[in-house]
Scaffold this active site. Structure first.
Site, PDB file in Angstrom:
ATOM      1  N   HIS A 110      -0.521   7.492   2.732  1.00 46.62           N
ATOM      2  CA  HIS A 110      -0.981   6.608   3.808  1.00 46.62           C
ATOM      3  C   HIS A 110       0.238   5.923   4.426  1.00 46.62           C
ATOM      4  CE1 HIS A 110      -2.948   3.251   5.877  1.00 46.62           C
ATOM      5  NE2 HIS A 110      -4.054   3.988   5.837  1.00 46.62           N
ATOM      6  N   GLU A 112       0.744   3.041   5.654  1.00 48.23           N
ATOM      7  CA  GLU A 112       1.018   1.685   5.186  1.00 48.23           C
ATOM      8  C   GLU A 112       1.732   1.705   3.838  1.00 48.23           C
ATOM      9  OE1 GLU A 112      -1.420  -2.234   3.741  1.00 48.23           O
ATOM     10  OE2 GLU A 112      -2.346  -1.007   5.318  1.00 48.23           O
TER      11      GLU A 112
END
Length: 318
Positions: A110, A112
């Site tokens: 991901h 993030e």
């Protein structure tokens, strides 16, 4: 509307097209397509942006190395990272500076997680759910802290934290909650909704972590079935067979118009009575990136001219 999306629109309005955006500004197909029509260009890598242009970093945040790439590429930058993600980045830097082992709860790959890990790669290790806990090793069990991706399920995160605390009783929690307030509020509402609905429809994109979590939360809460759709026309009428109550919710960055279209679609098929489920009042607002208050187009032109000048100097020396 999402702060990061507004930032792209303001940048296009202020500086004109194109404005390059590194990765999808938010994980929503409709939003990305709408911004592309207005002149935003989405790229996967900073190197894809031609020198002298403006590049915006998405709400998910980037590692320090990406800022360095933009500087080397002579790009003017707008950092639209969500302030909650920025908070996690700062916590990672602080705990790494104090020589803690940092256990980052999140999903591998991901954006993030990649950005946060890049803040202190020598101190951070990813824990992708309770099943990962067994393999976690730390240098000093008395100096361990956990942080998390902001778009996770609250229940899933705490299940992982509980497993980590069993293994590391001295595990420290972050100073404040890392899960996005909008994500938490939607999950709380879906818990109520799922317990009372035969079917839950979540409006959101398949690459949206928080949208996918809502489907899972709805099923755990008691919904017989839950589905994720980008648009109303993706709903299968067969899903309505034997259904008397339908719950509808959306991911954190989904425009209201898409939810309204789903409600209209359901209304046309006999689901006309609508009851609003609200778990909390959302009063938190974030200011736009500071870069939108200065002339980035002029800065980008100056950076490009500097690069051309450097290139001319090198050529003349041969």
């Amino acid at each position: 509307m999402d702060r990061a999306v507004i930032a792209v629109e303001k940048a296009l309005e202020q500086y004109g097209a194109p404005v390059y955006v590194r990765h999808e500004i938010v994980h929503n197909k409709y939003v990305v397509q709408t911004l592309e029509r207005k002149g935003a260009i989405f790229v996967e890598q900073t190197e894809e942006v031609p020198p002298g242009n403006i590049v915006m970093f998405s709400a998910h945040g980037v590692a320090p190395v990406v800022h360095e790439e933009a500087e080397r590429g002579r790009l003017a930058t707008i950092d639209a990272t969500c302030p909650l993600v920025t908070k996690v980045h700062k916590e990672a830097v602080r705990f790494a500076g104090e020589d803690y082992d940092i256990l980052l709860i999140g999903h591998e790959g991901h954006e993030e997680v990649i950005g946060t890990s890049g803040e202190a790669p020598d101190h951070i290790q990813l824990v992708d759910g309770p099943g990962d806990v067994q393999k976690v090793e730390v240098r000093d069990p008395s100096k361990v802290v956990w942080l998390s991706q902001t778009t996770l399920s609250v229940d899933e995160t705490m299940e992982t934290v509980d497993a980590l605390k069993e293994k590391f009783p001295q595990l420290i929690s972050p100073p404040s909650d890392d899960i996005c307030y909008a994500t938490q509020n939607r999950q709380l509402a879906v818990k109520q909704m799922g317990a009372e609905s035969d079917l839950v429809i979540v409006v959101g994109s398949r690459n949206s972590s928080n949208s996918k979590r809502l489907v899972e939360v709805a099923k755990i809460a008691g919904a017989r079935e839950a589905y994720l759709v980008d648009f109303a026309d993706e709903i299968d009428e067969a899903w309505l067979e034997g259904v008397s109550t339908v719950g509808v919710t959306s991911g954190a960055s989904v425009p209201e118009v898409l939810v309204e279209q789903v409600l209209e679609w359901l209304s046309q098929r006999g689901f006309e009575d609508v009851e609003i489920v609200k778990a909390a009042e959302e009063s938190i607002t974030f200011s736009l990136p500071k870069e939108l208050r200065r002339d980035l187009r002029e800065e980008a032109a100056a950076l490009a001219a500097e690069r051309r000048g450097a290139g001319t100097g090198e050529d003349s020396g041969e």
